[in-house]
Design an enzyme around this catalytic site. Structure first.
Site, PDB file in Angstrom:
ATOM      1  N   THR A 111      24.858  39.139  63.665  1.00 13.12           N
ATOM      2  CA  THR A 111      25.155  38.572  64.984  1.00 13.12           C
ATOM      3  C   THR A 111      24.370  39.241  66.109  1.00 13.12           C
ATOM      4  O   THR A 111      24.455  38.809  67.255  1.00 13.12           O
ATOM      5  CB  THR A 111      26.659  38.715  65.303  1.00 13.12           C
ATOM      6  OG1 THR A 111      27.006  40.101  65.202  1.00 13.12           O
ATOM      7  CG2 THR A 111      27.515  37.888  64.364  1.00 13.12           C
ATOM      8  N   TYR A 129      27.807  60.464  63.246  1.00 14.40           N
ATOM      9  CA  TYR A 129      26.889  59.332  63.012  1.00 14.40           C
ATOM     10  C   TYR A 129      25.807  59.757  62.018  1.00 14.40           C
ATOM     11  O   TYR A 129      25.519  59.028  61.063  1.00 14.40           O
ATOM     12  CB  TYR A 129      26.261  58.831  64.323  1.00 14.40           C
ATOM     13  CG  TYR A 129      25.266  57.708  64.077  1.00 14.40           C
ATOM     14  CD1 TYR A 129      25.693  56.469  63.580  1.00 14.40           C
ATOM     15  CD2 TYR A 129      23.901  57.893  64.280  1.00 14.40           C
ATOM     16  CE1 TYR A 129      24.786  55.444  63.322  1.00 14.40           C
ATOM     17  CE2 TYR A 129      22.991  56.874  64.021  1.00 14.40           C
ATOM     18  CZ  TYR A 129      23.437  55.651  63.545  1.00 14.40           C
ATOM     19  OH  TYR A 129      22.543  54.641  63.278  1.00 14.40           O
ATOM     20  N   GLY A 154      13.740  54.775  63.820  1.00 13.82           N
ATOM     21  CA  GLY A 154      14.089  55.640  64.952  1.00 13.82           C
ATOM     22  C   GLY A 154      14.680  54.766  66.048  1.00 13.82           C
ATOM     23  O   GLY A 154      15.465  53.847  65.761  1.00 13.82           O
ATOM     24  N   THR A 158      18.668  47.621  70.915  1.00 15.69           N
ATOM     25  CA  THR A 158      19.529  46.506  70.497  1.00 15.69           C
ATOM     26  C   THR A 158      20.848  46.681  71.270  1.00 15.69           C
ATOM     27  O   THR A 158      20.851  47.305  72.327  1.00 15.69           O
ATOM     28  CB  THR A 158      19.809  46.599  68.979  1.00 15.69           C
ATOM     29  OG1 THR A 158      20.448  47.857  68.730  1.00 15.69           O
ATOM     30  CG2 THR A 158      18.537  46.512  68.147  1.00 15.69           C
TER      31      THR A 158
HETATM   32  P1  NDP Z   1      23.720  46.115  67.023  1.00 12.94           P
HETATM   33  O1  NDP Z   1      24.895  46.719  67.694  1.00 12.94           O
HETATM   34  O2  NDP Z   1      22.816  45.268  67.836  1.00 12.94           O
HETATM   35  O3  NDP Z   1      24.193  45.304  65.732  1.00 12.94           O
HETATM   36  C1  NDP Z   1      25.203  45.797  64.886  1.00 12.94           C
HETATM   37  C2  NDP Z   1      25.649  44.684  63.947  1.00 12.94           C
HETATM   38  O4  NDP Z   1      26.630  45.221  63.053  1.00 12.94           O
HETATM   39  C3  NDP Z   1      26.290  43.523  64.681  1.00 12.94           C
HETATM   40  O5  NDP Z   1      25.827  42.317  64.138  1.00 12.94           O
HETATM   41  C4  NDP Z   1      27.772  43.698  64.413  1.00 12.94           C
HETATM   42  O6  NDP Z   1      28.396  42.422  64.309  1.00 12.94           O
HETATM   43  C5  NDP Z   1      27.757  44.363  63.033  1.00 12.94           C
HETATM   44  N1  NDP Z   1      28.982  45.130  62.834  1.00 12.94           N
HETATM   45  C6  NDP Z   1      29.374  46.240  63.518  1.00 12.94           C
HETATM   46  N2  NDP Z   1      30.589  46.625  63.123  1.00 12.94           N
HETATM   47  C7  NDP Z   1      30.990  45.734  62.172  1.00 12.94           C
HETATM   48  C8  NDP Z   1      32.165  45.581  61.409  1.00 12.94           C
HETATM   49  N3  NDP Z   1      33.193  46.447  61.530  1.00 12.94           N
HETATM   50  N4  NDP Z   1      32.244  44.570  60.527  1.00 12.94           N
HETATM   51  C9  NDP Z   1      31.234  43.684  60.404  1.00 12.94           C
HETATM   52  N5  NDP Z   1      30.075  43.778  61.088  1.00 12.94           N
HETATM   53  C10 NDP Z   1      29.971  44.784  61.988  1.00 12.94           C
HETATM   54  O7  NDP Z   1      22.915  47.362  66.400  1.00 12.94           O
HETATM   55  P2  NDP Z   1      21.561  47.448  65.524  1.00 12.94           P
HETATM   56  O8  NDP Z   1      21.009  46.135  65.209  1.00 12.94           O
HETATM   57  O9  NDP Z   1      20.695  48.455  66.188  1.00 12.94           O
HETATM   58  O10 NDP Z   1      22.160  48.154  64.227  1.00 12.94           O
HETATM   59  C11 NDP Z   1      22.002  47.641  62.928  1.00 12.94           C
HETATM   60  C12 NDP Z   1      21.865  48.794  61.948  1.00 12.94           C
HETATM   61  O11 NDP Z   1      20.701  49.546  62.262  1.00 12.94           O
HETATM   62  C13 NDP Z   1      23.037  49.791  61.980  1.00 12.94           C
HETATM   63  O12 NDP Z   1      23.349  50.147  60.646  1.00 12.94           O
HETATM   64  C14 NDP Z   1      22.466  50.986  62.731  1.00 12.94           C
HETATM   65  O13 NDP Z   1      23.086  52.184  62.351  1.00 12.94           O
HETATM   66  C15 NDP Z   1      21.015  50.922  62.273  1.00 12.94           C
HETATM   67  N6  NDP Z   1      20.039  51.609  63.103  1.00 12.94           N
HETATM   68  C16 NDP Z   1      19.921  51.298  64.439  1.00 12.94           C
HETATM   69  C17 NDP Z   1      18.990  51.977  65.205  1.00 12.94           C
HETATM   70  C18 NDP Z   1      18.851  51.741  66.676  1.00 12.94           C
HETATM   71  O14 NDP Z   1      18.267  52.603  67.370  1.00 12.94           O
HETATM   72  N7  NDP Z   1      19.313  50.615  67.215  1.00 12.94           N
HETATM   73  C19 NDP Z   1      18.090  52.972  64.615  1.00 12.94           C
HETATM   74  C20 NDP Z   1      18.322  53.208  63.222  1.00 12.94           C
HETATM   75  C21 NDP Z   1      19.248  52.537  62.501  1.00 12.94           C
HETATM   76  P3  NDP Z   1      29.821  42.049  64.920  1.00 12.94           P
HETATM   77  O15 NDP Z   1      30.056  42.928  66.114  1.00 12.94           O
HETATM   78  O16 NDP Z   1      29.711  40.596  65.246  1.00 12.94           O
HETATM   79  O17 NDP Z   1      30.764  42.314  63.793  1.00 12.94           O
HETATM   80  C1  8X3 Z   2      19.886  55.110  65.468  1.00 12.41           C
HETATM   81  C2  8X3 Z   2      18.811  56.021  65.943  1.00 12.41           C
HETATM   82  O1  8X3 Z   2      18.336  58.224  67.090  1.00 12.41           O
HETATM   83  O2  8X3 Z   2      19.887  56.729  68.176  1.00 12.41           O
HETATM   84  O3  8X3 Z   2      20.209  55.322  64.144  1.00 12.41           O
HETATM   85  O4  8X3 Z   2      20.530  57.925  66.192  1.00 12.41           O
HETATM   86  S1  8X3 Z   2      19.435  57.283  66.893  1.00 12.41           S
END
Ligand code: NDP
Ligand code: 8X3
Length: 251
Positions: free
Chosen positions: A11, A151, A182, A186
């Site tokens: 989403t 985290y 990294g 988002t």
């Molecule tokens: P967003 O917050 O944009 O997206 C997170 C997604 O996870 C949403 O679609 C949300 O959907 C879903 N989600 C969260 N909690 C739940 C839940 N309890 N049940 C079902 N779905 C859930 O973040 P990102 O796209 O950045 O994050 C995606 C992944 O990337 C994560 O695992 C994050 O740790 C990882 N990541 C992100 C980084 C960053 O800097 N942004 C860097 C490295 C890794 P909904 O709320 O509709 O349930």
């Molecule tokens: C998300 C990257 O550096 O914000 O996993 O933890 S950071």
């Protein structure tokens, strides 16, 4: 049907961009997340390109995860690619000041949720002796940074689970990949700081972070290698970032 991918966290952010990239490449989709209205809108958008089925559930609810995935129509049951992406950080505080509810959320979503979804999807891959699991880890799962404690622990756990899955599943012809980004702009920081958009914006101040689309392209690259090639793990950084704590900022 041809290739089918199940993407959690579709989403928003990386999961949403991955859904669009996969659809452009003809991959049929099972899209998951809690926000049903966003899933419906995405299904309407991508339904013009591929077949799409949506499942709305919270990955923390083991019974609901199992029920929802078991409810998939026959055409969507043979999942070829599982993208374990759902996850977030909750809070950024020294270990003695962290909130228990934040810790529970990160362990329950990022670690246990990933396991619940995997448990519901992997057995049919083992049976069919084919499949690809792509876990979205993080730079935070490779190095710990100040106040990142729980985290980082949750993403170190994702790294360990990726390695464990590869050891257990390669004999069934199943690829296991971790993509470890990294800084990606988002909704991640907005969630981490509980809706404080100013604080969230400050995370990317004076630098160009990765976009969700940058990460989605790499996920697609890993997913589209020939059968004998597995991208086991990949670290993806913005050019301005050298480590979790070393970031070049202008201005
Ligand atoms: P967003 O917050 O944009 O997206 C997170 C997604 O996870 C949403 O679609 C949300 O959907 C879903 N989600 C969260 N909690 C739940 C839940 N309890 N049940 C079902 N779905 C859930 O973040 P990102 O796209 O950045 O994050 C995606 C992944 O990337 C994560 O695992 C994050 O740790 C990882 N990541 C992100 C980084 C960053 O800097 N942004 C860097 C490295 C890794 P909904 O709320 O509709 O349930
Ligand atoms: C998300 C990257 O550096 O914000 O996993 O933890 S950071």
């Amino acid at each position: 049907m041809n290739t089918i991918a199940l993407i959690t966290g579709a989403t928003s952010g990386i999961g949403l961009a991955t859904a669009r990239t996969f659809a452009r490449n003809g991959v049929h989709l099972v899209l998951c997340g809690r926000r049903k209205e966003r899933l419906d809108a995405l299904a309407a958008e991508l339904g013009a390109l591929v077949q799409v089925h949506t499942l709305s559930f919270d990955v923390r609810d083991a019974a609901e995860v199992a029920t929802q995935i078991a409810s998939l129509p026959q055409d969507f049951r043979a999942i070829d690619i599982l993208v374990n992406n759902a996850g977030n950080a909750h809070g950024l505080a020294p270990i003695h000041e962290g909130e228990l509810s934040d810790w529970d959320a990160m362990i329950d979503i990022n670690v246990k949720g990933l396991l619940y979804v995997s448990k519901a999807v992997i057995p049919q891959m083992v049976e069919r002796k084919r499949g690809h699991i792509i876990n979205i880890g993080s730079l935070a799962g490779q190095e710990v940074y100040p106040n990142g404690n729980v985290y980082c622990a949750s993403k170190f756990a994702v790294d360990a689970l990726t390695k464990g899955m590869r050891i257990d599943l390669h004999q069934y012809n199943i690829k296991v990949t971790s993509i470890n980004p990294g800084l990606v702009e988002t909704e991640f920081s907005i969630v981490r700081f509980k809706g404080d958009t100013e604080r969230a914006k400050n995370v990317y101040r004076g630098m160009t972070p990765l976009t969700a689309e940058d990460v989605a392209e790499v996920i697609w690259f890993a997913a589209s290698r020939p059968a004998h090639v597995n991208i086991a793990e990949l670290l993806l950084l913005p050019t301005a970032q050298a480590s979790s704590t070393i970031v070049k900022r202008e201005g």
